[in-house]
Motif scaffolding. Sequence first.
Motif, PDB file in Angstrom:
ATOM      1  N   ARG A  17       0.837  -1.201   0.000  1.00  0.00           N
ATOM      2  CA  ARG A  17       0.000   0.000   0.000  1.00  0.00           C
ATOM      3  C   ARG A  17       0.874   1.255   0.000  1.00  0.00           C
ATOM      4  NH1 ARG A  17      -2.724  -2.929   4.099  1.00  0.00           N
ATOM      5  NH2 ARG A  17      -2.155  -1.381   5.701  1.00  0.00           N
ATOM      6  N   GLU A  52      -5.592  -0.580   7.454  1.00  0.00           N
ATOM      7  CA  GLU A  52      -5.609   0.879   7.309  1.00  0.00           C
ATOM      8  C   GLU A  52      -6.425   1.610   8.367  1.00  0.00           C
ATOM      9  OE1 GLU A  52      -5.778   2.623   3.257  1.00  0.00           O
ATOM     10  OE2 GLU A  52      -6.243   0.570   2.632  1.00  0.00           O
ATOM     11  N   ASP A  67      -0.969   3.385   7.720  1.00  0.00           N
ATOM     12  CA  ASP A  67      -0.826   4.076   6.433  1.00  0.00           C
ATOM     13  C   ASP A  67      -0.776   5.589   6.631  1.00  0.00           C
ATOM     14  OD1 ASP A  67      -2.025   1.412   6.127  1.00  0.00           O
ATOM     15  OD2 ASP A  67      -2.079   1.875   3.996  1.00  0.00           O
TER      16      ASP A  67
END
Length: 217
Positions: A17, A52, A67
């Motif tokens: 990510r 996340e 994140d």
Amino acid sequence: MNGVPDEREAFASFLLRLRGKGIVARNLISAFEATPRRAFVPDRWQNVAWTEGMIPIECGEAVEGPDLQAEIMASLAIEPGHRVLEVGTGSGFSAAVMARLAARVVTVERYKTLSELARQRFEALGLTNAFVRHADGSQGLAAEGPFDRIVVWAAFDSMPRSFAEQLSSAGVMISPIGPDEGLQTLTKLTKIGSRFEREDIGTVRLQPIVRSVAAVI
């Protein structure tokens, strides 16, 4: 990374990510890899530690997803000699990561329970350059400044100008600015002389800054 296979897989997904967002700094990734996130979240949330979303922690608070933490740290561009101030310790995870990047991290938390838990985690990891202060951080921590980097995990309703004097020349502060309800603008403020140069770097939804110390917990 040490840990069970599912944790390594979760961390690998986190790295993918980050790569998709253009975050590839080796020192930042190494700092995250060296910091056992599961040690900073309650047992019931272990399996989602690297996802996340925000994770509930003690005192009715929540820790930001890795994140968002990584995006903000990448924007801070912390260097080895830097002195960092963090307002909002939470579980202590972000301070622990930044302590692997900076010379000194001072993190301020209004809840005594959270500050004590974070201090215990820093000691367990042998982090000697991360320091917790149980205090009202809404005006910063001028007595321990100046700082090269400041990060605030709560939103101000207007430009936090009182922090300017706590930054070193060309120092950087990142904080949400906006209303208590709804989206806020994640703002990067760079000190130029006695003023801030502002750059908006994203949108977030975080709790408003609280101007007090918790009386009991």
